[in-house]
Design a protein around this motif. Sequence first.
Motif, PDB file in Angstrom:
ATOM      1  N   ALA A  40      34.271  30.357  29.916  1.00 12.19           N
ATOM      2  CA  ALA A  40      35.288  29.191  30.266  1.00 12.19           C
ATOM      3  C   ALA A  40      34.563  28.003  29.353  1.00 12.19           C
ATOM      4  O   ALA A  40      35.397  27.042  28.684  1.00 12.19           O
ATOM      5  CB  ALA A  40      35.090  28.686  31.599  1.00 12.19           C
ATOM      6  N   ALA A  41      33.216  27.985  29.126  1.00 12.99           N
ATOM      7  CA  ALA A  41      32.677  26.743  28.179  1.00 12.99           C
ATOM      8  C   ALA A  41      32.909  26.876  26.720  1.00 12.99           C
ATOM      9  O   ALA A  41      33.358  26.209  25.961  1.00 12.99           O
ATOM     10  CB  ALA A  41      31.260  26.850  28.327  1.00 12.99           C
ATOM     11  N   LYS A  42      33.148  28.358  26.172  1.00 14.75           N
ATOM     12  CA  LYS A  42      33.679  28.422  24.911  1.00 14.75           C
ATOM     13  C   LYS A  42      35.134  28.224  24.661  1.00 14.75           C
ATOM     14  O   LYS A  42      35.255  27.652  23.455  1.00 14.75           O
ATOM     15  CB  LYS A  42      33.372  30.030  24.639  1.00 14.75           C
ATOM     16  N   LYS A  43      35.753  28.502  25.814  1.00 16.18           N
ATOM     17  CA  LYS A  43      37.316  28.083  25.605  1.00 16.18           C
ATOM     18  C   LYS A  43      37.423  26.473  25.470  1.00 16.18           C
ATOM     19  O   LYS A  43      38.396  26.184  24.973  1.00 16.18           O
ATOM     20  CB  LYS A  43      38.104  28.549  26.717  1.00 16.18           C
ATOM     21  N   LYS A  44      36.630  25.830  26.273  1.00 17.64           N
ATOM     22  CA  LYS A  44      36.849  24.342  26.375  1.00 17.64           C
ATOM     23  C   LYS A  44      36.035  23.613  25.319  1.00 17.64           C
ATOM     24  O   LYS A  44      36.058  22.352  25.334  1.00 17.64           O
ATOM     25  CB  LYS A  44      36.193  23.850  27.686  1.00 17.64           C
ATOM     26  N   LYS A  45      35.059  24.499  24.674  1.00 20.37           N
ATOM     27  CA  LYS A  45      34.353  23.531  23.511  1.00 20.37           C
ATOM     28  C   LYS A  45      35.205  23.032  22.487  1.00 20.37           C
ATOM     29  O   LYS A  45      36.170  23.558  21.753  1.00 20.37           O
ATOM     30  CB  LYS A  45      33.736  24.767  23.146  1.00 20.37           C
ATOM     31  N   VAL A  46      34.872  21.777  22.436  1.00 17.68           N
ATOM     32  CA  VAL A  46      35.779  21.086  21.359  1.00 17.68           C
ATOM     33  C   VAL A  46      34.650  20.177  20.368  1.00 17.68           C
ATOM     34  O   VAL A  46      33.749  19.547  20.931  1.00 17.68           O
ATOM     35  CB  VAL A  46      36.703  19.632  22.130  1.00 17.68           C
ATOM     36  N   PRO A  47      34.934  20.093  19.297  1.00 19.51           N
ATOM     37  CA  PRO A  47      33.807  19.699  18.360  1.00 19.51           C
ATOM     38  C   PRO A  47      33.692  18.300  18.448  1.00 19.51           C
ATOM     39  O   PRO A  47      34.877  17.894  18.768  1.00 19.51           O
ATOM     40  CB  PRO A  47      34.416  20.055  17.027  1.00 19.51           C
ATOM     41  N   ARG A  48      32.647  17.851  18.703  1.00 19.25           N
ATOM     42  CA  ARG A  48      32.359  16.401  18.880  1.00 19.25           C
ATOM     43  C   ARG A  48      32.644  15.525  17.473  1.00 19.25           C
ATOM     44  O   ARG A  48      32.384  15.972  16.449  1.00 19.25           O
ATOM     45  CB  ARG A  48      31.015  16.378  19.244  1.00 19.25           C
ATOM     46  N   GLU A  49      33.065  14.315  17.655  1.00 18.12           N
ATOM     47  CA  GLU A  49      33.231  13.563  16.567  1.00 18.12           C
ATOM     48  C   GLU A  49      31.992  13.006  16.204  1.00 18.12           C
ATOM     49  O   GLU A  49      31.011  12.619  17.050  1.00 18.12           O
ATOM     50  CB  GLU A  49      34.374  12.370  16.880  1.00 18.12           C
TER      51      GLU A  49
END
Length: 76
Positions: A64-73
């Motif tokens: 679930a964490a991998k799916k939600k992982k969004v690159p940080r600005e």
Amino acid sequence: MVTMTKESSEQIDELFVGIRLQLLQIRQSDPEIVEELKSLLTQLEDSVESLVIDSLRLKSLEKAAKKKKVPRERGS
């Protein structure tokens, strides 16, 4: 990190079955010891089951964490 696979879970189940079958054979010669061993085995099974459940939960959370992982600005 080591996670539980279906195969390792089945192997654990097979080990517990094998131990219980051996206890049935021993029961004829020493039923009191077998009852004590069965009690300890049940406690061990409960502990292992808890570990398997925790491992499966962790694996699910990681997915679930991998799916939600969004690159940080970067930078502001």
